[in-house]
Design an enzyme around this catalytic site. Structure first.
Site, PDB file in Angstrom:
ATOM      1  N   LEU A  15       0.812  -1.220   0.000  1.00 33.17           N
ATOM      2  CA  LEU A  15       0.000   0.000   0.000  1.00 33.17           C
ATOM      3  C   LEU A  15       0.842   1.264   0.000  1.00 33.17           C
ATOM      4  O   LEU A  15       0.584   2.189  -0.771  1.00 33.17           O
ATOM      5  CB  LEU A  15      -0.941  -0.003   1.208  1.00 33.17           C
ATOM      6  CG  LEU A  15      -2.211  -0.844   1.086  1.00 33.17           C
ATOM      7  CD1 LEU A  15      -2.912  -0.951   2.435  1.00 33.17           C
ATOM      8  CD2 LEU A  15      -3.161  -0.260   0.047  1.00 33.17           C
ATOM      9  N   HIS A  43       2.172  -7.915   1.820  1.00 36.74           N
ATOM     10  CA  HIS A  43       1.664  -8.155   3.177  1.00 36.74           C
ATOM     11  C   HIS A  43       0.524  -7.208   3.546  1.00 36.74           C
ATOM     12  O   HIS A  43      -0.263  -7.509   4.444  1.00 36.74           O
ATOM     13  CB  HIS A  43       2.800  -8.031   4.200  1.00 36.74           C
ATOM     14  CG  HIS A  43       2.377  -8.349   5.608  1.00 36.74           C
ATOM     15  ND1 HIS A  43       1.831  -9.567   5.960  1.00 36.74           N
ATOM     16  CD2 HIS A  43       2.386  -7.600   6.740  1.00 36.74           C
ATOM     17  CE1 HIS A  43       1.542  -9.556   7.251  1.00 36.74           C
ATOM     18  NE2 HIS A  43       1.866  -8.380   7.741  1.00 36.74           N
ATOM     19  N   GLY A  49      -8.689  -5.659  10.210  1.00 35.68           N
ATOM     20  CA  GLY A  49      -9.705  -4.910  10.952  1.00 35.68           C
ATOM     21  C   GLY A  49     -10.209  -3.637  10.317  1.00 35.68           C
ATOM     22  O   GLY A  49     -11.406  -3.367  10.314  1.00 35.68           O
ATOM     23  N   GLY A  50      -9.320  -2.805   9.761  1.00 36.42           N
ATOM     24  CA  GLY A  50      -9.781  -1.571   9.143  1.00 36.42           C
ATOM     25  C   GLY A  50      -8.789  -0.439   9.233  1.00 36.42           C
ATOM     26  O   GLY A  50      -7.655  -0.603   9.673  1.00 36.42           O
ATOM     27  N   HIS A 257       0.733  -8.356  19.089  1.00 42.86           N
ATOM     28  CA  HIS A 257      -0.725  -8.329  18.973  1.00 42.86           C
ATOM     29  C   HIS A 257      -1.313  -9.329  19.966  1.00 42.86           C
ATOM     30  O   HIS A 257      -0.812 -10.446  20.094  1.00 42.86           O
ATOM     31  CB  HIS A 257      -1.151  -8.689  17.546  1.00 42.86           C
ATOM     32  CG  HIS A 257      -2.574  -8.347  17.236  1.00 42.86           C
ATOM     33  ND1 HIS A 257      -3.633  -9.061  17.752  1.00 42.86           N
ATOM     34  CD2 HIS A 257      -3.116  -7.372  16.472  1.00 42.86           C
ATOM     35  CE1 HIS A 257      -4.769  -8.539  17.313  1.00 42.86           C
ATOM     36  NE2 HIS A 257      -4.478  -7.511  16.535  1.00 42.86           N
ATOM     37  N   ARG A 273     -12.556  -8.177  19.021  1.00 40.90           N
ATOM     38  CA  ARG A 273     -12.841  -7.559  20.327  1.00 40.90           C
ATOM     39  C   ARG A 273     -13.602  -6.251  20.159  1.00 40.90           C
ATOM     40  O   ARG A 273     -14.442  -5.896  20.982  1.00 40.90           O
ATOM     41  CB  ARG A 273     -11.530  -7.334  21.081  1.00 40.90           C
ATOM     42  CG  ARG A 273     -10.913  -8.625  21.597  1.00 40.90           C
ATOM     43  CD  ARG A 273      -9.514  -8.427  22.159  1.00 40.90           C
ATOM     44  NE  ARG A 273      -8.535  -8.196  21.106  1.00 40.90           N
ATOM     45  CZ  ARG A 273      -7.697  -7.174  21.061  1.00 40.90           C
ATOM     46  NH1 ARG A 273      -7.708  -6.255  22.021  1.00 40.90           N
ATOM     47  NH2 ARG A 273      -6.846  -7.061  20.073  1.00 40.90           N
TER      48      ARG A 273
END
Length: 656
Positions: A15, A43, A49-50, A257, A273
């Site tokens: 990215l 990767h 998650g966002g 993590h 979570r």
């Protein structure tokens, strides 16, 4: 000697690298991207998650803005970040996410009316406003005051990377795949590209450029168990380090993590979570409220990882042949929610564990995940010590994360840093020329050829795979979540030995073309040096800050350690890097150091903190009519490309 010339060379096809390339190409700068693998396999695709951006569209994000996001980011960093960069980041993130939507990222959207969510283990009904219908939805993440993490189910990295790569293809940006940079070309303190090896043919090629950007991701594979892909070995950091000129920043800042599955270490997103999942011990008891009664499972990542480890140390872990673990319980979310918003997690559990998380508990424990450290850059993304060298994304210490990163701020950083740094790369290319002799290029080419020849023709020596395994075990055992002097000293000494052994690597397979053993032999000595940077930096930093937690120095020591670690390796024959420190100026901070709000505040405060707090209060008192934008400009004026300076619009608030 094969030489390829371009204006802008980007090393890394994820990215960050693609976004830098797009930014410079939009400015008419000739650009080439190098990638170890096809860009869509980078990767970045693993992010689940966002992406954080203060859109404030959903009801639980109401009232969110750049100021709230900024405060969360600075507190999350444990005041180790560059607040100038953090402010530029939060101001640009809403623009970045909306641009990604226009490029095709199918962000999950707000639906008006009632919907059921799980908060603190209980089902709650939320009512979304009609005028928010169709806007970008957000979920809760650790360490944030508002729901700010925008998502596409749990495949945000995948959708973002595909949209970004498709944009690059549309623009005709060439991506040279299966290419690995072995060394940077530099002369008189200026970087001019890299010596690159074709992983298929073995051919060495000199890519010569005005500007070189490293966007190769993190260095998670220094550890035996990590959520990182197999290509995340830190080689981009290493080739910068080996110049002896470029500096690395905060290499000891490594994040674990909380919820990687056992035993393989694949990530289960923080979204589990954030959406309401719970952490349970061997008795299926929810323990996090005992440690963090306010944030519970949604404390900052470094905090949750430590609490989980502490709980297992008390004998509350679930015994297994792979060591103790804890349980992640998402059963209460229900099949419909899991199959829609956590479908990647469900597939991972089915494929790698043989369980259905709709009905079964997920075995998890903290695992190495992210590198806050990287190539030290200034706010423009350029190395302050090696002109023409830029870095972006996880490979950089830009430094918006300090000593701990908030979930959702990483994929956001890749895109935002790519936008901002890409503009400065274009500026640099417009103002500078390639001014390097063929003799210098040939020098670097012959140096790398000589190294490879030595590997191919050495009769007896070390096995690179064995050296790598030993390094990874040292890092896992002695440079982990909790650190102490005895373990770190042991790690440093053992890595010194490995560094010497790595100079005597010999191969069984002696071909120069497609040869995984040769690739490993080239990379492993570089990785051992990076590991030493992490271990030695951790040994010398006698405090606890963010993800760097010293059992023998549990206090955060702003008085002596409110500073950034800078690492260089000027002597190639040495076993240790050289460390210096860069003070963080409290008197320039928009948000002076304070408590993060977790556990007991045992900070040794900086003498300037109270002075800066008084100065800020006086400024606010003397400017009663100033709005938040004017106050921010007075407290923390930032440099940012003109196209990103505009205010961000939010539903019901306009541009306020």
């Amino acid at each position: 000697m094969k030489v390829i010339y371009t204006d802008s060379l980007v090393i890394g096809g994820g990215l960050a690298g693609l976004r830098v390339a797009i930014a410079s190409m939009q400015r008419g700068v000739d650009t080439i991207v190098l990638s170890l693998i096809p860009a869509k396999r980078s990767h970045s695709a693993a992010a689940q998650g966002g992406m954080q951006a203060s859109l404030g569209a959903c009801v639980k994000g109401d009232g969110d803005d750049e100021d709230v996001h900024f405060a969360d980011t600075v507190k999350g960093s444990d005041w180790g970040c560059d607040q100038h960069v953090a402010r530029a980041f939060v101001n640009t993130a809403p623009k970045a996410i909306r641009q990604l939507a226009a490029w095709g990222v199918p962000w999950s959207r707000v639906r008006q009316g009632d919907h059921e969510v799980v908060i603190n283990g209980k089902k709650v009904t939320l009512t979304e406003k009609a005028d928010s219908h169709g806007l970008i939805m957000a979920r809760d993440f650790g360490g944030t005051k508002k729901w700010r993490t925008c998502f596409t189910s749990d495949g945000a990295g995948h959708t973002m990377l595909y949209a970004m790569d498709n944009k690059a293809i549309q623009m005709g940006i060439p991506v040279h795949e299966r290419k690995e940079a072995l060394a940077l070309i530099h002369e008189d303190g200026v970087c001019y590209g890299a010596i690159v090896r074709d992983l298929i043919t073995g051919e060495l090629i000199a890519y010569v450029a005005k500007a070189t950007t490293i966007a190769t991701g993190g260095y998670g594979r220094l550890y035996a168990i990590t959520t990182n892909s197999v290509v995340s070995e830190g080689i981009g950091n290493a080739i910068a380090l080996e110049t002896g000129i470029a500096t690395l920043g905060n290499m000891e800042a490594v994040q674990f993590h909380p919820t990687a599955i056992v035993p393989v270490g694949i990530l289960t997103t923080e979204g589990c979570r954030g959406d309401g999942g719970l952490l349970l011990d061997k008795d299926e008891y929810r323990f996090m409220p005992d440690y963090e009664p306010e944030k519970k499972e949604l404390a900052s990542r470094d905090v949750v990882s430590r609490r989980m480890t502490e709980h297992m140390r008390k004998g509350k872990g679930v015994p297994s042949r792979y060591g103790d673990h804890l349980w992640l319980d998402i059963r209460l979310l229900g099949r419909k929610h899991i199959e829609k918003n956590l479908r990647e997690v469900k597939e991972i559990c089915e494929y790698f564990l043989g369980i259905d998380p709709v009905e079964a508990l997920i075995p998890v424990r903290p695992t190495q995940h992210y590198s806050m450290g990287g190539i030290r850059t200034n706010a423009t993304g350029e190395s302050p010590t090696l002109q023409g060298l830029f870095a972006a994304g996880e490979a950089a210490c830009w430094d918006m994360h300090g000593f701990n990163r908030l979930g959702g701020n990483s994929v956001a950083e890749t895109v935002v840093a790519g936008m901002i740094v890409g503009e400065y790369v274009a500026d640099y290319c417009g103002a500078n020329a390639v001014n390097i002799s063929t003799t210098t290029i040939q020098h670097f080419m012959k140096r790398e050829e000589k190294k490879i020849t030595a590997l191919l023709f050495r009769d007896f020596g070390e096995n690179p795979f064995q050296l790598k395994a030993e390094m990874q075990k040292i890092m896992m055992d002695d440079v982990g979540i909790f650190r102490n002097a005895a373990d770190l000293e042991k790690a440093v000494e053992e890595l010194k030995v490995l560094n010497q052994r790595a100079k005597r690597i010999a191969l069984r397979n002696r071909i120069s073309s497609s040869n995984p053993e040769l690739v490993e032999a080239i990379r492993v000595p570089k990785m051992i040096k990076l590991a030493q940077c992490v271990a030695y930096g951790a040994l010398l930093r006698t405090e606890s800050r963010g993800a760097h937690s010293r059992e023998d120095y549990p206090e955060r020591n702003d008085r002596d350690w409110l500073k950034r670690t800078l690492t260089t390796w000027t002597d190639a024959s040495a076993d240790l890097p050289e460390l210096t420190y860069e003070d963080l100026d409290v008197m320039k901070m928009e948000l002076p150091p304070g408590s993060r709000g977790y556990g007991v505040d045992n900070t040794f405060h900086h003498p300037d903190t109270a002075k800066r707090e008084q100065e800020i209060e006086a400024l606010k008192r003397d400017n009663p009519g100033a709005d938040r934008f004017e106050l921010q400009e007075m407290l923390n004026p930032i440099t940012i490309p003109d196209k990103f300076k505009g205010k961000n619009e939010r539903i019901g608030r306009g541009f306020k």
